[in-house]
Design an enzyme around this catalytic site. Structure first.
Site, PDB file in Angstrom:
ATOM      1  N   HIS A  53      36.687  18.830  20.194  1.00  0.00           N
ATOM      2  CA  HIS A  53      37.181  18.649  21.557  1.00  0.00           C
ATOM      3  C   HIS A  53      38.207  19.734  21.898  1.00  0.00           C
ATOM      4  O   HIS A  53      38.982  20.161  21.031  1.00  0.00           O
ATOM      5  CB  HIS A  53      37.842  17.276  21.714  1.00  0.00           C
ATOM      6  CG  HIS A  53      36.958  16.142  21.317  1.00  0.00           C
ATOM      7  ND1 HIS A  53      35.753  15.886  21.920  1.00  0.00           N
ATOM      8  CD2 HIS A  53      37.108  15.185  20.363  1.00  0.00           C
ATOM      9  CE1 HIS A  53      35.198  14.825  21.354  1.00  0.00           C
ATOM     10  NE2 HIS A  53      36.001  14.387  20.401  1.00  0.00           N
ATOM     11  N   HIS A 127      34.694  17.117  13.658  1.00  0.00           N
ATOM     12  CA  HIS A 127      34.644  15.774  13.087  1.00  0.00           C
ATOM     13  C   HIS A 127      33.327  15.086  13.431  1.00  0.00           C
ATOM     14  O   HIS A 127      32.636  15.483  14.376  1.00  0.00           O
ATOM     15  CB  HIS A 127      35.806  14.929  13.619  1.00  0.00           C
ATOM     16  CG  HIS A 127      35.805  14.787  15.112  1.00  0.00           C
ATOM     17  ND1 HIS A 127      36.333  15.750  15.940  1.00  0.00           N
ATOM     18  CD2 HIS A 127      35.329  13.824  15.937  1.00  0.00           C
ATOM     19  CE1 HIS A 127      36.197  15.379  17.209  1.00  0.00           C
ATOM     20  NE2 HIS A 127      35.577  14.211  17.229  1.00  0.00           N
ATOM     21  N   ARG A 147      29.322  19.660  21.189  1.00  0.00           N
ATOM     22  CA  ARG A 147      28.517  19.390  20.003  1.00  0.00           C
ATOM     23  C   ARG A 147      28.315  20.680  19.214  1.00  0.00           C
ATOM     24  O   ARG A 147      27.785  21.659  19.726  1.00  0.00           O
ATOM     25  CB  ARG A 147      27.162  18.793  20.398  1.00  0.00           C
ATOM     26  CG  ARG A 147      27.175  17.294  20.551  1.00  0.00           C
ATOM     27  CD  ARG A 147      25.765  16.715  20.635  1.00  0.00           C
ATOM     28  NE  ARG A 147      25.059  17.179  21.819  1.00  0.00           N
ATOM     29  CZ  ARG A 147      25.198  16.657  23.035  1.00  0.00           C
ATOM     30  NH1 ARG A 147      26.008  15.644  23.218  1.00  0.00           N
ATOM     31  NH2 ARG A 147      24.508  17.142  24.053  1.00  0.00           N
TER      32      ARG A 147
END
Length: 267
Positions: A53, A127, A147
């Protein structure tokens, strides 16, 4: 990515976002355009994609959104359940080379987890939740996800999911630095213990293990409360595992009673 409806009381049937917009006095008159935190329970039946992110600056510039810093607490998991957290690249060049060569087995930091594990995941951290995990997640109110890798899975039409490789490389922190659990603070309370799992610029998360009556102060704009084990009462109202609610800023103290584990997330 939905909006919670209030179950009872003065604002019964209204959405949290509507009450937040129209009654900002209940939330400490904070200036945020949208409700700033989310709490989710994630029940992973399959491996979720490997993600990263952006921070507030990158998300604001490219997505007109907040960034996304989050944290996970493992509520339960099957035996031998894995998690992806961080990577082994020492430089951006190593990161790019591994991604270009599809060498995710060597790149990703993957390990076994157990019930009660905690992970703080600042923006920029690669993650993934793996199948067999039940996770409590608290995060900034953002849905911006890049992604990195999706295991080359294909849909019914034979297409792989869209990846965001350039953005992922842009925002990934290199090298990866795991959160230092030694920073956590634990103290004895009236009946039980309180453990500060994390306190950051974006959110603070405390875990209370209660064995009876406790009065919990509220000096924040709001508290997001989740009962993750046991049962008892809050302000005389019965609660049990799986209940979630908001304590507003006008409630300066909250009476808890019972044998239960309680998560309280605040700004």
């Amino acid at each position: 990515n939905g909006d919670n409806k209030i179950k009872e009381g003065e604002f019964k049937g209204q959405t949290l976002s509507k009450v937040f917009d129209e009654h900002r006095e209940l939330f400490g008159n904070i200036k945020d355009k949208q409700f700033p935190l989310l709490v989710k329970i994630i029940d992973a039946c399959n491996d979720l994609s490997v993600q990263v992110h952006p921070n507030d600056e990158y998300a604001g510039l490219h997505e007109n959104s907040l960034g996304k810093t989050e944290c996970w607490y493992v509520l339960d998991c099957k035996e031998d359940t894995k998690m992806v957290m961080g990577h082994h690249a020492k430089t951006k060049e190593e990161l790019v080379k591994a991604i270009e060569n599809d060498d995710y087995d060597q790149l990703l930091n993957k390990f076994d987890i157990k019930k009660g594990d905690f992970f703080y995941i600042p923006s920029g951290t690669i993650h993934a939740i793996c199948k067999g995990s039940l996770i409590y997640e608290a995060q900034q109110s953002s849905d911006i996800t890049y992604r990195v890798y999706d295991y080359h899975r294909k849909d019914k039409d034979g297409n792989e999911r869209q990846l965001h490789v350039k953005q992922s490389i842009d925002v990934t922190t290199v090298p990866y630095k795991p959160y230092d659990l030694a920073k956590q603070v634990e103290e004895t309370i009236e009946n039980g213990t309180r453990k500060e799992l994390v306190s950051s610029n974006y959110l603070t998360l405390n875990k209370y293990d209660m064995t009876g009556y406790n009065k919990v102060k509220n000096d924040k704009p709001f508290q997001l409360v989740s009962i993750i084990e046991g049962q008892g009462t809050v302000e005389g109202k019965e609660v049990k595992k799986g209940d979630h609610f908001v304590v507003c800023s006008d409630q300066k103290e909250v009476d808890f009673d019972g044998t239960m584990t309680v998560m309280i997330c605040t700004l």
